[in-house]
Design a protein around this motif. Structure first.
Motif, PDB file in Angstrom:
ATOM      1  N   HIS A  37     -27.969  11.492  40.193  1.00 25.36           N
ATOM      2  CA  HIS A  37     -26.678  12.082  40.540  1.00 25.36           C
ATOM      3  C   HIS A  37     -26.306  11.908  42.016  1.00 25.36           C
ATOM      4  N   ILE A  38     -27.299  11.839  42.886  1.00 23.86           N
ATOM      5  CA  ILE A  38     -26.991  11.776  44.328  1.00 23.86           C
ATOM      6  C   ILE A  38     -27.120  10.349  44.869  1.00 23.86           C
ATOM      7  N   ILE A  39     -28.298   9.744  44.710  1.00 29.50           N
ATOM      8  CA  ILE A  39     -28.511   8.393  45.222  1.00 29.50           C
ATOM      9  C   ILE A  39     -27.878   7.339  44.316  1.00 29.50           C
ATOM     10  N   GLY A  40     -27.975   7.565  43.022  1.00 30.82           N
ATOM     11  CA  GLY A  40     -27.447   6.591  42.063  1.00 30.82           C
ATOM     12  C   GLY A  40     -28.227   5.288  42.073  1.00 30.82           C
ATOM     13  N   TYR A  41     -29.558   5.402  42.175  1.00 20.37           N
ATOM     14  CA  TYR A  41     -30.432   4.240  42.317  1.00 20.37           C
ATOM     15  C   TYR A  41     -30.230   3.229  41.178  1.00 20.37           C
ATOM     16  N   ARG A  42     -29.757   2.053  41.528  1.00 19.78           N
ATOM     17  CA  ARG A  42     -29.560   0.930  40.606  1.00 19.78           C
ATOM     18  C   ARG A  42     -28.758   1.326  39.361  1.00 19.78           C
ATOM     19  N   LYS A  43     -27.908   2.301  39.490  1.00 20.95           N
ATOM     20  CA  LYS A  43     -27.140   2.764  38.326  1.00 20.95           C
ATOM     21  C   LYS A  43     -26.224   1.655  37.790  1.00 20.95           C
ATOM     22  N   LYS A  44     -25.672   0.846  38.694  1.00 21.03           N
ATOM     23  CA  LYS A  44     -24.802  -0.237  38.258  1.00 21.03           C
ATOM     24  C   LYS A  44     -25.580  -1.279  37.458  1.00 21.03           C
ATOM     25  N   VAL A  45     -26.793  -1.605  37.926  1.00 22.71           N
ATOM     26  CA  VAL A  45     -27.631  -2.570  37.216  1.00 22.71           C
ATOM     27  C   VAL A  45     -27.972  -2.052  35.827  1.00 22.71           C
ATOM     28  N   VAL A  46     -28.392  -0.788  35.753  1.00 24.32           N
ATOM     29  CA  VAL A  46     -28.755  -0.182  34.474  1.00 24.32           C
ATOM     30  C   VAL A  46     -27.558  -0.171  33.521  1.00 24.32           C
ATOM     31  N   THR A  47     -26.416   0.238  34.031  1.00 17.46           N
ATOM     32  CA  THR A  47     -25.212   0.301  33.196  1.00 17.46           C
ATOM     33  C   THR A  47     -24.824  -1.079  32.684  1.00 17.46           C
ATOM     34  N   ASN A  48     -24.847  -2.073  33.555  1.00 14.82           N
ATOM     35  CA  ASN A  48     -24.488  -3.438  33.144  1.00 14.82           C
ATOM     36  C   ASN A  48     -25.462  -3.979  32.100  1.00 14.82           C
ATOM     37  N   ASN A  49     -26.757  -3.697  32.290  1.00 12.26           N
ATOM     38  CA  ASN A  49     -27.751  -4.145  31.312  1.00 12.26           C
ATOM     39  C   ASN A  49     -27.515  -3.516  29.947  1.00 12.26           C
ATOM     40  N   LEU A  50     -27.261  -2.224  29.945  1.00 12.74           N
ATOM     41  CA  LEU A  50     -27.042  -1.514  28.686  1.00 12.74           C
ATOM     42  C   LEU A  50     -25.775  -1.996  27.978  1.00 12.74           C
ATOM     43  N   LYS A  51     -24.721  -2.207  28.730  1.00 13.89           N
ATOM     44  CA  LYS A  51     -23.471  -2.688  28.127  1.00 13.89           C
ATOM     45  C   LYS A  51     -23.622  -4.106  27.594  1.00 13.89           C
ATOM     46  N   LEU A  52     -24.443  -4.895  28.271  1.00 11.32           N
ATOM     47  CA  LEU A  52     -24.653  -6.280  27.861  1.00 11.32           C
ATOM     48  C   LEU A  52     -25.387  -6.360  26.530  1.00 11.32           C
ATOM     49  N   VAL A  53     -26.456  -5.578  26.380  1.00 15.98           N
ATOM     50  CA  VAL A  53     -27.277  -5.693  25.169  1.00 15.98           C
ATOM     51  C   VAL A  53     -26.798  -4.783  24.039  1.00 15.98           C
ATOM     52  N   PHE A  54     -25.955  -3.803  24.375  1.00 11.47           N
ATOM     53  CA  PHE A  54     -25.395  -2.919  23.354  1.00 11.47           C
ATOM     54  C   PHE A  54     -23.865  -2.918  23.431  1.00 11.47           C
ATOM     55  N   PRO A  55     -23.229  -4.057  23.194  1.00  7.67           N
ATOM     56  CA  PRO A  55     -21.770  -4.121  23.334  1.00  7.67           C
ATOM     57  C   PRO A  55     -21.013  -3.235  22.345  1.00  7.67           C
ATOM     58  N   GLN A  56     -21.697  -2.846  21.260  1.00  7.85           N
ATOM     59  CA  GLN A  56     -21.050  -2.037  20.246  1.00  7.85           C
ATOM     60  C   GLN A  56     -21.064  -0.551  20.581  1.00  7.85           C
ATOM     61  N   LYS A  57     -21.840  -0.152  21.570  1.00 10.36           N
ATOM     62  CA  LYS A  57     -21.962   1.265  21.893  1.00 10.36           C
ATOM     63  C   LYS A  57     -20.811   1.735  22.778  1.00 10.36           C
ATOM     64  N   THR A  58     -20.432   2.991  22.603  1.00 10.78           N
ATOM     65  CA  THR A  58     -19.342   3.571  23.376  1.00 10.78           C
ATOM     66  C   THR A  58     -19.825   3.939  24.776  1.00 10.78           C
ATOM     67  N   GLU A  59     -18.868   4.234  25.661  1.00 11.97           N
ATOM     68  CA  GLU A  59     -19.216   4.667  27.025  1.00 11.97           C
ATOM     69  C   GLU A  59     -20.081   5.919  26.988  1.00 11.97           C
ATOM     70  N   LYS A  60     -19.780   6.807  26.067  1.00 10.03           N
ATOM     71  CA  LYS A  60     -20.541   8.051  25.949  1.00 10.03           C
ATOM     72  C   LYS A  60     -21.978   7.763  25.525  1.00 10.03           C
TER      73      LYS A  60
END
Length: 295
Positions: A37-60
């Protein structure tokens, strides 16, 4: 400077390792708030990886997996620190092999065994495997730049008689052991991204073309060793189980890269079962758009 960093960090890690698990996980909850919540360590990398391999999943759904992953990541970091002082009895209670008879069966073939891991659940606690095997336990690792932390990692991971060998010395040590008829179980973490080259193997992982490490397979085929996958699952907080899945008793009979593909499929199964326990901070798919340049 490297020694200064070490002497500043080491006492903190040792102090943390002495905490009981209940207090350790309270601290982990605090680390989660800081890291996520504060540092957001590699949150963008994690989010991009998850969206890439799970394109069918919602944002939630992506957000839910991401939060669970960061909680697990904090737990795993503190569990690694706890390994510095954990007793063998306690670790045996928290990391259990569910089918040790498969180790015995593979050892009865009188061949050394290549044991492949993924960055899933708690690979660090697999150091307890030596209690289940008669063969010499070896674990391949990438040497750290800081020699003081490198020694610390070697000491921690070898405290239950597993021997660490660096990536650069792997082939020579295995060849020496085989020449002396010393049977071993050699652990490889093989699901991360290698350096690109013209002879790199491009396989599919989570439906995406990626370059793959093939060192474990090459050694298994060249020396005709058995090949197995260690499936580690998280039962609950602080408790893990591992199952040995034999991929090949006679590795040399398999086509090139077939064992690598079998391994990646096993990791995929686990990711689909519980994606929050995979190591999403790594840029595993960073070369996904470059396959045509090397084929």
């Amino acid at each position: 400077m490297q020694f200064l960093i070490y002497i500043l960090v080491y006492p903190f890690l040792w102090f943390i390792s002495k905490f009981p698990f209940k207090l350790l996980y309270i601290i982990s909850d605090g680390f989660y708030i800081l890291l996520y919540h504060i540092i957001g360590y590699r949150k963008k990398v994690v989010t991009n990886n998850l969206k890439l391999v799970f394109p069918q999943k919602t944002e939630k759904e992506i957000a839910s997996i991401r939060k669970k992953f960061y909680k697990h990541l904090c737990d795993m970091f503190l569990e690694m620190a706890k390994t510095m002082s954990i007793s063998e009895k306690e670790l045996n209670r928290r990391f259990r092999i569910t089918n040790p008879e498969e180790f015995k069966r593979l050892e009865s073939l009188n061949k050394s065994i290549i044991l492949i891991f993924g960055h899933y659940a708690s690979w660090e606690w697999s150091i307890v495997l030596q209690n289940y095997i008669n063969f010499k336990g070896l674990a391949v690792y990438k040497k750290l730049a800081n020699p003081h932390f490198d020694k610390l990692i070697r000491d921690i991971r070898s405290k239950f008689n597993t021997t660490l060998i660096s990536t650069k010395e792997t082939t020579s040590i295995i060849n020496q052991n085989e020449a002396k008829d010393v049977k071993s179980i050699i652990g490889f973490l093989s699901d991360q991204s290698p350096r690109l080259s013209k002879d790199v193997y491009w396989g599919q992982f989570m439906g995406i073309d990626i370059p793959c490490f093939t060192g474990a397979e090459r050694i298994a085929k060249k020396l005709d060793l058995s090949t197995a996958y260690l499936k580690i699952t998280k039962v609950k907080r602080g408790f893990y189980e591992a199952k040995i899945i034999t991929l090949a008793e006679d590795s040399k009979k398999y086509k090139n890269y077939e064992l690598t593909d079998l391994f990646l499929k096993e990791v995929e199964k686990q990711i689909h079962e519980a994606p929050e326990y995979y190591f999403w901070t790594h840029k595993r798919w960073k070369h996904k758009d470059q396959s045509n340049n090397f084929l």
